[in-house]
Design a protein around this motif. Structure first.
Motif, PDB file in Angstrom:
ATOM      1  N   ARG A 319       0.836  -1.207   0.000  1.00 59.05           N
ATOM      2  CA  ARG A 319       0.000   0.000   0.000  1.00 59.05           C
ATOM      3  C   ARG A 319       0.869   1.254   0.000  1.00 59.05           C
ATOM      4  NH1 ARG A 319      -5.418  -1.275   3.519  1.00 59.05           N
ATOM      5  NH2 ARG A 319      -5.463  -3.518   3.151  1.00 59.05           N
ATOM      6  N   ARG A 320       0.385   2.242  -0.733  1.00 56.40           N
ATOM      7  CA  ARG A 320       0.983   3.581  -0.744  1.00 56.40           C
ATOM      8  C   ARG A 320       2.475   3.545  -1.096  1.00 56.40           C
ATOM      9  NH1 ARG A 320      -2.207   3.220   3.680  1.00 56.40           N
ATOM     10  NH2 ARG A 320      -0.456   2.956   5.079  1.00 56.40           N
ATOM     11  N   CYS A 321       2.841   2.755  -2.073  1.00 56.54           N
ATOM     12  CA  CYS A 321       4.241   2.646  -2.477  1.00 56.54           C
ATOM     13  C   CYS A 321       4.348   2.758  -3.999  1.00 56.54           C
ATOM     14  CB  CYS A 321       4.837   1.296  -2.044  1.00 56.54           C
ATOM     15  SG  CYS A 321       4.824   1.006  -0.258  1.00 56.54           S
ATOM     16  N   GLU A 322       5.488   3.243  -4.436  1.00 57.58           N
ATOM     17  CA  GLU A 322       5.804   3.213  -5.856  1.00 57.58           C
ATOM     18  C   GLU A 322       6.660   1.976  -6.114  1.00 57.58           C
ATOM     19  OE1 GLU A 322       7.618   6.790  -7.120  1.00 57.58           O
ATOM     20  OE2 GLU A 322       5.898   8.052  -6.673  1.00 57.58           O
ATOM     21  N   ILE A 323       6.139   1.079  -6.942  1.00 58.03           N
ATOM     22  CA  ILE A 323       6.798  -0.205  -7.140  1.00 58.03           C
ATOM     23  C   ILE A 323       7.218  -0.364  -8.600  1.00 58.03           C
ATOM     24  CG2 ILE A 323       6.487  -2.701  -7.132  1.00 58.03           C
ATOM     25  CD1 ILE A 323       6.730  -1.723  -4.392  1.00 58.03           C
ATOM     26  N   ASP A 324       8.493  -0.638  -8.799  1.00 59.56           N
ATOM     27  CA  ASP A 324       8.975  -1.068 -10.097  1.00 59.56           C
ATOM     28  C   ASP A 324       8.952  -2.590 -10.072  1.00 59.56           C
ATOM     29  OD1 ASP A 324      10.283  -1.799 -12.364  1.00 59.56           O
ATOM     30  OD2 ASP A 324      11.961  -0.429 -12.121  1.00 59.56           O
ATOM     31  N   PHE A 325       7.970  -3.174 -10.736  1.00 60.82           N
ATOM     32  CA  PHE A 325       7.758  -4.609 -10.595  1.00 60.82           C
ATOM     33  C   PHE A 325       8.854  -5.440 -11.233  1.00 60.82           C
ATOM     34  CE2 PHE A 325       3.602  -3.511  -9.090  1.00 60.82           C
ATOM     35  CZ  PHE A 325       3.328  -4.540  -8.200  1.00 60.82           C
ATOM     36  N   SER A 326       9.751  -4.797 -11.964  1.00 63.67           N
ATOM     37  CA  SER A 326      10.889  -5.565 -12.459  1.00 63.67           C
ATOM     38  C   SER A 326      11.770  -6.033 -11.302  1.00 63.67           C
ATOM     39  CB  SER A 326      11.710  -4.718 -13.432  1.00 63.67           C
ATOM     40  OG  SER A 326      12.186  -3.534 -12.802  1.00 63.67           O
ATOM     41  N   SER A 327      11.785  -5.265 -10.189  1.00 59.24           N
ATOM     42  CA  SER A 327      12.575  -5.667  -9.019  1.00 59.24           C
ATOM     43  C   SER A 327      11.848  -6.684  -8.152  1.00 59.24           C
ATOM     44  CB  SER A 327      12.922  -4.436  -8.170  1.00 59.24           C
ATOM     45  OG  SER A 327      11.748  -3.830  -7.636  1.00 59.24           O
ATOM     46  N   LEU A 328      10.496  -6.736  -8.261  1.00 57.39           N
ATOM     47  CA  LEU A 328       9.717  -7.679  -7.456  1.00 57.39           C
ATOM     48  C   LEU A 328       9.386  -8.954  -8.231  1.00 57.39           C
ATOM     49  CD1 LEU A 328       8.362  -7.909  -4.639  1.00 57.39           C
ATOM     50  CD2 LEU A 328       6.292  -6.969  -5.656  1.00 57.39           C
ATOM     51  N   SER A 329       9.656  -8.951  -9.519  1.00 59.20           N
ATOM     52  CA  SER A 329       9.289 -10.093 -10.366  1.00 59.20           C
ATOM     53  C   SER A 329       9.854 -11.423  -9.876  1.00 59.20           C
ATOM     54  CB  SER A 329       9.735  -9.836 -11.805  1.00 59.20           C
ATOM     55  OG  SER A 329       8.974  -8.794 -12.374  1.00 59.20           O
ATOM     56  N   PRO A 330      11.130 -11.491  -9.446  1.00 58.35           N
ATOM     57  CA  PRO A 330      11.641 -12.788  -8.966  1.00 58.35           C
ATOM     58  C   PRO A 330      10.828 -13.374  -7.811  1.00 58.35           C
ATOM     59  CG  PRO A 330      13.449 -11.263  -9.342  1.00 58.35           C
ATOM     60  CD  PRO A 330      12.193 -10.466  -9.472  1.00 58.35           C
ATOM     61  N   PHE A 331      10.324 -12.516  -6.934  1.00 61.35           N
ATOM     62  CA  PHE A 331       9.495 -13.000  -5.826  1.00 61.35           C
ATOM     63  C   PHE A 331       8.201 -13.608  -6.361  1.00 61.35           C
ATOM     64  CE2 PHE A 331       5.883 -12.135  -3.023  1.00 61.35           C
ATOM     65  CZ  PHE A 331       6.270 -12.823  -1.886  1.00 61.35           C
ATOM     66  N   LEU A 341      -2.314 -11.631  -3.465  1.00 67.58           N
ATOM     67  CA  LEU A 341      -1.527 -10.456  -3.834  1.00 67.58           C
ATOM     68  C   LEU A 341      -2.459  -9.265  -3.929  1.00 67.58           C
ATOM     69  CD1 LEU A 341       1.135  -9.155  -4.703  1.00 67.58           C
ATOM     70  CD2 LEU A 341       0.647  -9.877  -7.053  1.00 67.58           C
ATOM     71  N   ARG A 342      -2.196  -8.228  -3.104  1.00 64.50           N
ATOM     72  CA  ARG A 342      -3.061  -7.047  -3.045  1.00 64.50           C
ATOM     73  C   ARG A 342      -2.217  -5.784  -3.186  1.00 64.50           C
ATOM     74  NH1 ARG A 342      -8.112  -8.649  -0.904  1.00 64.50           N
ATOM     75  NH2 ARG A 342      -8.059 -10.825  -0.204  1.00 64.50           N
ATOM     76  N   LEU A 343      -2.651  -4.906  -4.071  1.00 68.64           N
ATOM     77  CA  LEU A 343      -1.922  -3.669  -4.371  1.00 68.64           C
ATOM     78  C   LEU A 343      -2.864  -2.493  -4.203  1.00 68.64           C
ATOM     79  CD1 LEU A 343      -0.211  -4.977  -7.630  1.00 68.64           C
ATOM     80  CD2 LEU A 343       0.736  -5.015  -5.323  1.00 68.64           C
ATOM     81  N   PHE A 344      -2.692  -1.734  -3.092  1.00 70.08           N
ATOM     82  CA  PHE A 344      -3.544  -0.592  -2.781  1.00 70.08           C
ATOM     83  C   PHE A 344      -2.729   0.702  -2.877  1.00 70.08           C
ATOM     84  CE2 PHE A 344      -5.491  -4.166  -0.679  1.00 70.08           C
ATOM     85  CZ  PHE A 344      -6.853  -3.948  -0.777  1.00 70.08           C
ATOM     86  N   ASP A 345      -3.269   1.687  -3.584  1.00 74.06           N
ATOM     87  CA  ASP A 345      -2.591   2.988  -3.703  1.00 74.06           C
ATOM     88  C   ASP A 345      -1.154   2.806  -4.171  1.00 74.06           C
ATOM     89  OD1 ASP A 345      -4.560   4.994  -2.784  1.00 74.06           O
ATOM     90  OD2 ASP A 345      -4.503   3.815  -0.954  1.00 74.06           O
ATOM     91  N   VAL A 346      -0.952   1.911  -5.114  1.00 76.25           N
ATOM     92  CA  VAL A 346       0.388   1.614  -5.607  1.00 76.25           C
ATOM     93  C   VAL A 346       0.513   2.131  -7.035  1.00 76.25           C
ATOM     94  CG1 VAL A 346       2.012  -0.199  -6.211  1.00 76.25           C
ATOM     95  CG2 VAL A 346       0.649  -0.403  -4.134  1.00 76.25           C
ATOM     96  N   ASP A 347       1.492   3.013  -7.254  1.00 77.62           N
ATOM     97  CA  ASP A 347       1.791   3.442  -8.614  1.00 77.62           C
ATOM     98  C   ASP A 347       2.596   2.342  -9.282  1.00 77.62           C
ATOM     99  OD1 ASP A 347       0.502   5.871  -8.423  1.00 77.62           O
ATOM    100  OD2 ASP A 347       2.265   6.892  -7.630  1.00 77.62           O
TER     101      ASP A 347
END
Length: 696
Positions: A319-331, A341-347
């Motif tokens: 929540r409330r984070c800016e996420i570059d999903f290329s860095s989270l993709s391995p997870f 998987l829940r994404l709230f207020d996420v750019d």
């Protein structure tokens, strides 16, 4: 500086004029206390000596021109009271450095030695000279060497000194702000293997120089208090490190604290690299709620690198984070246990990376996926939707308050709802600014959702009667789409919308809960009258029988919980099913809703409604069936009376008997000859029976 040895200082120690070897009377006073073993309390800490340059304080030894480093080292070396030595500077002259270290190495009372040079200094100039002090001072417990340029030879000298110590009494070793390589660090850690009392090891703080090996080497001996901003955060890291986490509890990472959960309150002083590492290696944590990220990009990368190694997390809420999903993709790709998987207020940057990660997962184990208040474009939604069609266990899908979704986005969502591979039970589409045509597009796809139980459309204020009328496709295909709950809160549907819902619900046998906001729904007496006719049409007995006997709840404050039998069904809890649940709903409708809930059988609910709404049953309509229907009429009254008496405290047996006898009387009165003929035939049969007995 002339050549001096220890004998030189011993001979002159008592007679040397201290004012001649110091730059101030204050420094001369400190030397006198050191010489006479009369070290007074300095800086509020007894036995502490601070040697510093260019600092205005009466408690420190302020080094200036005129101070003799040889004599200073000698008096420190022979003193038996000094406990803490804080050395913040050294002379530029290497001979003076050597003279100081030569004297200091004889000290046996210092328990904490801290060296922190303002300008990075070559370690070779002090480590070799400091080695005898490290080896022979058996009281030394804390060794802090900061701002030293460590070469491999220098590190080797330090490691040898640590190995040669007879008393492995060190509790703290700090090597911060140095250029330690992993090779050098590995040698030092090996040298510390015999230090059973070591509680704290602090090393390089530069995140860019860390790798997995760095963390693995230090994990068990790193001082958790030095890499966190509070004792609570340190305790959380300890539980993660030691796999002492309670599997039933989630971990919350936020920029605030909350006593209701295990919150890691991230503040200045918290090391995100270590937090990610310990989360990544833990095997017990099931839920991670990430409510903040650091501002520095290298800290984000360090945290993500550790997190991506986790294999135990089942629920990830960001929540409330800016996420570059290329860095989270391995997870996402490699964590086979991830279910929610829940994404709230996420750019969401690099939404393509998220879609690719979802497609590449080997374990299609996701059961819940949620977007809320994201910057999703139609193209991004199309990619993600296509990726999710391959998840057969997906039960809950949520897209909330994404106003950028247009008609094309609705078509993309339709690809998920049309997928025969999914077993969706819950779809949440609240606050997306859908209009009637959007809803028609979505409903056309949802009719194929053969397991759908709950649909949320709340706060889509542009939806009117035309869109709600499209829902009849879901209601009429009950055997295909077994919808039980519809949410339309915060929507002004008006009387036309109410009538559209009523028309769709005629004949429906699955929908139990219609959740709306009476105060803002815009429904007048006209609309409520339509709902009343839906639930109990009193115009005739047949129409009452054909009314809706399934709907149990209309209104807001809908409180539900999972059925404990494990069926996954939802039901209103005892406290929730009260008058507050029906706030703003006309009493007559509430009465019918309660009947539907109290009588699980549609036949029983219909019986009660007919019995209550038609006290004087017109038996004439049954005359065409003659006496064949009379037993059924008597049996029906028996069932109605039993059920009504069990639910109405004021009901009396006499009242039900009166109604039953009245109906039978009218039935017989309407067909007297049939009744007489029937009686005669019964007597004749009885006589024939007796005659046969006599003949026998």
């Amino acid at each position: 500086m002339e050549s001096r040895d220890n004998n030189y200082y011993d001979v002159r120690a008592q007679d040397v004029k201290l004012e001649d070897i110091t730059s101030s009377a204050h420094n001369a006073k400190i030397l006198r206390m050191l010489r006479d073993d009369d070290l007074a309390s300095i800086e509020g800490k007894e036995g502490a000596l601070y040697i510093i340059m260019d600092y205005d304080s009466e408690d420190f030894f302020i080094v200036k021109e005129g101070d003799d480093w040889g004599w200073l080292g000698y008096f420190i070396g022979r003193n038996k009271q000094i406990r803490d030595l804080h050395l913040y500077c050294l002379p530029k002259d290497r001979d003076q450095v050597g003279a100081f270290m030569e004297g200091m190495k004889h000290n046996r009372s210092i328990e904490e030695f801290r060296f922190h040079h303002e300008i990075e200094i070559e370690g070779d100039s002090i480590i070799d000279r400091l080695a005898p002090f490290i080896i022979h001072n058996t009281n030394l417990k804390e060794l802090r060497l900061l701002g030293i340029h460590f070469g491999l030879d220098c590190v080797h000298s330090l490691a040898v000194a640590l190995i040669q110590r007879q008393h492995k009494a060190l509790t703290c070793l700090s090597l911060e702000y140095n250029n330690l390589s992993n090779e050098a660090l590995e040698e030092i850690i090996a040298a510390l293997s015999g230090y059973k009392k070591l509680e704290s090891l602090c090393v390089e703080e530069n995140l860019s120089r860390r790798d997995q090996k760095y963390y693995d080497m230090l994990a068990e001996i790193i001082d958790l208090n030095r890499i966190t901003s509070s004792k609570k955060n340190a305790e959380i890291l300890r539980k993660l490190r030691d796999n002492a986490w309670n599997e039933k509890k989630d971990l919350y990472v936020a920029d605030y604290d909350d006593s209701e959960g295990d919150y890691f309150c991230a503040e200045e002083g918290d090391d995100w690299g270590w937090l990610g590492y310990f989360v990544g290696r833990n095997k017990q944590i099931r839920g991670l709620n990430l409510y903040c990220l650091p501002e520095e990009e290298d800290e984000v990368d360090a945290f993500m690198e550790g997190l991506c190694r986790d294999q135990s997390i089942e629920r990830l809420d960001i929540r409330r984070c800016e996420i570059d999903f290329s860095s989270l993709s391995p997870f996402i790709v490699n964590n086979g246990n991830l279910k929610d998987l829940r994404l709230f207020d996420v750019d969401i940057f690099c939404a393509h990376s998220l879609a690719m990660a979802l497609s590449q997962r080997q374990h299609k184990s996701l059961t819940a996926f949620c977007f809320s208040r994201n910057n999703l474009s139609n193209d991004a939604l199309e990619e993600i939707s296509a990726a999710l069609t391959g998840y057969p266990y997906l039960e809950s899908f949520c897209v909330l308050e994404n106003n950028l979704i247009g008609r094309d986005g609705c078509e993309s969502l339709g690809t998920i709802f049309r997928s025969s591979a999914l077993y969706l039970k819950e779809v949440l589409l609240c606050g997306n600014d859908f209009d009637d045509e959007d809803l028609q597009t979505l409903v056309a796809a949802l009719t194929n959702a053969t397991t759908l139980q709950s649909l949320w459309l709340s706060s889509n204020r542009s939806i009117a009667a035309a869109g709600l009328r499209a829902l009849s496709q879901l209601f009429s295909s009950a055997s295909v789409c077994p919808l039980e709950t519809l949410h339309i809160e915060d929507m002004n549907i008006g009387d036309e919308g109410a009538e559209a819902l009523v028309d769709g619900l005629r004949g429906n046998t699955t929908l139990k809960h219609l959740v709306l906001t009476p105060d803002s729904a815009g429904i007048t007496s006209t609309g409520w009258a339509a709902f009343s006719r839906l639930l109990c049409d009193t115009s005739s007995i047949n129409n009452t029988y054909r009314s809706n006997h399934t709907l149990e709840h209309i209104g807001d404050d809908y409180c539900y919980m999972s059925n404990p039998d494990g069926s996954g069904k939802l039901f209103l809890s005892g406290d929730a099913y009260s008058g507050e649940c029906f706030r703003g709903i006309p009493p007559a409708i509430v009465q019918y809703l309660k009947i539907n809930k109290e009588y699980h059988s549609l036949q029983d609910a219909a019986t009660i409604k007919i019995g209550r709404c038609h006290p004087d049953i017109p038996v004439e309509v049954f005359f065409e069936y003659k006496l064949k229907l009379l037993p059924f009429l008597v049996s029906w009254f028996g069932r109605f009376g039993t059920r009504e008496r069990s639910n109405c405290q004021n009901a009396t047996t006499r009242e039900f008997q009166r109604r039953e006898l009245s109906a039978v009387y009218k039935f017989i009165r309407g067909m007297p000859m049939l009744a007489v003929d029937g009686q005669i035939q019964m007597r004749l049969k009885s006589s024939c029976g007796r005659k046969r007995k006599f003949d026998e």
